[in-house]
Scaffold this active site. Structure first.
Site, PDB file in Angstrom:
ATOM      1  N   ASN A 136      19.192  -5.481  18.202  1.00 52.48           N
ATOM      2  CA  ASN A 136      18.515  -5.117  19.448  1.00 52.48           C
ATOM      3  C   ASN A 136      17.044  -5.478  19.336  1.00 52.48           C
ATOM      4  O   ASN A 136      16.460  -5.444  18.251  1.00 52.48           O
ATOM      5  CB  ASN A 136      18.670  -3.617  19.751  1.00 52.48           C
ATOM      6  CG  ASN A 136      17.602  -2.779  19.080  1.00 52.48           C
ATOM      7  OD1 ASN A 136      16.484  -2.677  19.581  1.00 52.48           O
ATOM      8  ND2 ASN A 136      17.926  -2.217  17.922  1.00 52.48           N
ATOM      9  N   GLY A 193      12.253  -3.310  22.553  1.00 45.89           N
ATOM     10  CA  GLY A 193      10.801  -3.293  22.710  1.00 45.89           C
ATOM     11  C   GLY A 193      10.274  -1.968  23.222  1.00 45.89           C
ATOM     12  O   GLY A 193       9.286  -1.911  23.955  1.00 45.89           O
ATOM     13  N   LEU A 194      10.963  -0.891  22.831  1.00 43.55           N
ATOM     14  CA  LEU A 194      10.499   0.480  23.102  1.00 43.55           C
ATOM     15  C   LEU A 194      10.311   0.773  24.595  1.00 43.55           C
ATOM     16  O   LEU A 194       9.365   1.452  24.996  1.00 43.55           O
ATOM     17  CB  LEU A 194       9.219   0.782  22.301  1.00 43.55           C
ATOM     18  CG  LEU A 194       9.465   0.928  20.792  1.00 43.55           C
ATOM     19  CD1 LEU A 194       8.151   0.947  20.024  1.00 43.55           C
ATOM     20  CD2 LEU A 194      10.253   2.183  20.467  1.00 43.55           C
ATOM     21  N   CYS A 210       9.648   0.751  14.383  1.00 45.15           N
ATOM     22  CA  CYS A 210      10.276  -0.165  15.347  1.00 45.15           C
ATOM     23  C   CYS A 210       9.986  -1.603  14.942  1.00 45.15           C
ATOM     24  O   CYS A 210       8.823  -1.995  14.834  1.00 45.15           O
ATOM     25  CB  CYS A 210       9.781   0.060  16.769  1.00 45.15           C
ATOM     26  SG  CYS A 210      10.434  -1.213  17.884  1.00 45.15           S
ATOM     27  N   ASN A 253      15.634   3.178  10.020  1.00 43.77           N
ATOM     28  CA  ASN A 253      15.591   2.433  11.268  1.00 43.77           C
ATOM     29  C   ASN A 253      16.298   1.087  11.012  1.00 43.77           C
ATOM     30  O   ASN A 253      16.885   0.886   9.952  1.00 43.77           O
ATOM     31  CB  ASN A 253      14.132   2.257  11.731  1.00 43.77           C
ATOM     32  CG  ASN A 253      14.016   2.061  13.238  1.00 43.77           C
ATOM     33  OD1 ASN A 253      14.822   1.387  13.856  1.00 43.77           O
ATOM     34  ND2 ASN A 253      12.998   2.657  13.830  1.00 43.77           N
ATOM     35  N   THR A 254      16.233   0.182  11.949  1.00 44.54           N
ATOM     36  CA  THR A 254      17.009  -1.053  11.823  1.00 44.54           C
ATOM     37  C   THR A 254      16.336  -2.067  10.889  1.00 44.54           C
ATOM     38  O   THR A 254      15.128  -2.034  10.666  1.00 44.54           O
ATOM     39  CB  THR A 254      17.179  -1.687  13.210  1.00 44.54           C
ATOM     40  OG1 THR A 254      15.891  -1.785  13.821  1.00 44.54           O
ATOM     41  CG2 THR A 254      18.083  -0.843  14.084  1.00 44.54           C
ATOM     42  N   GLY A 305      22.443   5.067   9.707  1.00 46.48           N
ATOM     43  CA  GLY A 305      22.777   3.680   9.376  1.00 46.48           C
ATOM     44  C   GLY A 305      24.275   3.454   9.366  1.00 46.48           C
ATOM     45  O   GLY A 305      24.939   3.703   8.362  1.00 46.48           O
ATOM     46  N   GLY A 361      24.121   6.407  15.943  1.00 44.03           N
ATOM     47  CA  GLY A 361      23.451   5.519  16.891  1.00 44.03           C
ATOM     48  C   GLY A 361      24.396   4.503  17.493  1.00 44.03           C
ATOM     49  O   GLY A 361      24.989   4.724  18.552  1.00 44.03           O
TER      50      GLY A 361
HETATM   51  N1  ORO Z   1      14.667  -0.879  18.237  1.00 46.50           N
HETATM   52  C1  ORO Z   1      14.973  -0.447  16.989  1.00 46.50           C
HETATM   53  O1  ORO Z   1      15.890  -0.981  16.363  1.00 46.50           O
HETATM   54  N2  ORO Z   1      14.266   0.545  16.455  1.00 46.50           N
HETATM   55  C2  ORO Z   1      13.243   1.143  17.103  1.00 46.50           C
HETATM   56  O2  ORO Z   1      12.628   2.043  16.552  1.00 46.50           O
HETATM   57  C3  ORO Z   1      12.930   0.704  18.392  1.00 46.50           C
HETATM   58  C4  ORO Z   1      13.648  -0.329  18.925  1.00 46.50           C
HETATM   59  C5  ORO Z   1      13.289  -0.939  20.232  1.00 46.50           C
HETATM   60  O3  ORO Z   1      12.937  -0.232  21.179  1.00 46.50           O
HETATM   61  O4  ORO Z   1      13.335  -2.167  20.289  1.00 46.50           O
END
Ligand code: ORO
EC number: 1.3.-.-
Length: 305
Positions: free
Chosen positions: A71, A74-75, A132, A194-195, A245, A267
Site C-alpha cells: 500500500n 500516503g496517510l 509510515c 509497520n510495513t 504483521g 490489519g
Molecule cells: N501505510 C503503511 O503501510 N503504514 C503507515 O503507517 C501508513 C501508510 C499509509 O498511509 O500509506
C-alpha cells in the site's frame, strides 16, 4: 471448565481480549459495524490522524503481491478536528477502547495533534506513527533515526496524559536500538511492525504498479520478520509490546504472544475478511480451551528457546 480469561492490559488500557485492529485497515471503526461486533474485540485503532485533512497519494495505491499486499495510501485522513467532531461521538457509544493513531508532518505537529486529544473522554490512548513508509515528510523520517524518534516521543509525552504507544518501523538495521530509544524517551508501550518498504513492477508497461513507485508490504509474507523483531525487542525492553504483521488466524496471534507480545493487531486480514478480528479472538479462545489454559496472559513471552 470455565471460559478462559482472555483479558490483557497494555499500559493501563484494559482489553477484553488481545485483538486490536491495526491503524489504516479498519477505517474509523463505524465502517466495520455491519461485519463484526465492535464489542467483541480488544481495542480499535483509528487511521493515522494529522492536524489538517490529507488526501493521500495518487492512485493506484494498493496492489496484491505473493502472500501479501503493498500500500502507498500516503496517510489519507479527515484531520484531527473532524475526527473529534464527526467520528468520536459514535465511538464513545461503543464499549471498546479507542486508540487514536497520530502523526505529524513536522515535530511540532506531532505535539499539537497529541495536545488536541488530551483530556478527551472516549480516547483510551494514542499510538504515535513514526513508521509510515509512504510520505516524504513525517512518518518514517522520525522512525529510522533514534535521536529523531526520541524528540517526537518526548514532545508527545509532554503534550499528553494518555497512555502512549509508539509504532516502530521494520525498515531499520537495528530495531532494538529504536525500541530502546523510544522506551528511554517515555513510551508506555511499543507496537511493531509497520510495513516493510517494497515495490511491484508491471513488466508489460515497464512501469512501477504503484503511482508512488514504492509501498509498504503487509500480510503473511512479513510474519516471520515481525515475529523475529517482537522476540528481539521483548528480550531487550521492559515495555508491553503489541505484535503486528500478517496475523490471519488465532494461531498466528498466539505465536506473537509467545514471542513476547501482550496484545496483537490485525490489519491485512480485515481486507480479506472484514470480521477477521472477531474471528481471530474466538480462535485464540478455542486454542486455550483445547489446551486447557486458563488465561491468555500466561502465554506472554512463554516461548521456550
Ligand atoms: N501505510 C503503511 O503501510 N503504514 C503507515 O503507517 C501508513 C501508510 C499509509 O498511509 O500509506
Amino acid at each position: 471448565m470455565q471460559r478462559p480469561d482472555m483479558s490483557v492490559a497494555v499500559a493501563g488500557i484494559k482489553m477484553r481480549n488481545p485483538v486490536m485492529t491495526a491503524s489504516g485497515t479498519f477505517g474509523y471503526g463505524a465502517e466495520f459495524a455491519d461485519y463484526l461486533d465492535l464489542e467483541s474485540i480488544g481495542a480499535m485503532i483509528s487511521k493515522g490522524l494529522s492536524l489538517k485533512p490529507k488526501a493521500g497519494n495518487p492512485t493506484p495505491r494498493i496492489v496484491e503481491t505473493p502472500g501479501g499486499m503493498l500500500n502507498a495510501i500516503g496517510l489519507q485522513n479527515v484531520g484531527i478536528d473532524a475526527f473529534i467532531e464527526q467520528k468520536l461521538p459514535y465511538l464513545k457509544n461503543v464499549n471498546t477502547p479507542v486508540i487514536v493513531n497520530l502523526y505529524g508532518n513536522t515535530l511540532e505537529e506531532y505535539g499539537e495533534v497529541a495536545a488536541r486529544l488530551d483530556g478527551l473522554s472516549g480516547v483510551a490512548g494514542i499510538e504515535v506513527n513514526i513508521s509510515c513508509p509512504n510520505v516524504k515528510q513525517g512518518g518514517i523520517v522520525f522512525g529510522t533515526d533514534p535521536g529523531a524518534a526520541q524528540e517526537v516521543v518526548r514532545l508527545v509525552k509532554k503534550n499528553t496524559s494518555k497512555p502512549m504507544i509508539v509504532k516502530l518501523s521494520p525498515n531499520v538495521t537495528d530495531v532494538v536500538l529504536m525500541a530502546k530509544a523510544c522506551a528511554d524517551a517515555g513510551a508506555d508501550a511499543l507496537s511493531l511492525i509497520n510495513t516493510l518498504t517494497g515495490m511491484a513492477i508491471d513488466l508489460e508497461r515497464r512501469r512501477p504498479v504503484l503511482a508512488n513507485v514504492t509501498g509498504g508490504l503487509s500480510g503473511p509474507a512479513i510474519k516471520p520478520v515481525a515475529l523475529r523483531m517482537v522476540w528481539q525487542v521483548a528480550r531487550a525492553v521492559k515495555l508491553p509490546l503489541i505484535g503486528i504483521g500478517g496475523i490471519m488466524n488465532g494461531r498466528d496471534a498466539l505465536e506473537f504472544m509467545l514471542a513476547g507480545a501482550t496484545a496483537v493487531q490485525v490489519g491485512t486480514a480485515s481486507f480479506l475478511d472484514p470480521s477477521a478480528a472477531q474471528r481471530i479472538a474466538g480462535e485464540m479462545e478455542q486454542y486455550l480451551v483445547d489446551h486447557k489454559i486458563d488465561s491468555v496472559s500466561s502465554l506472554i513471552g512463554a516461548l521456550e528457546v
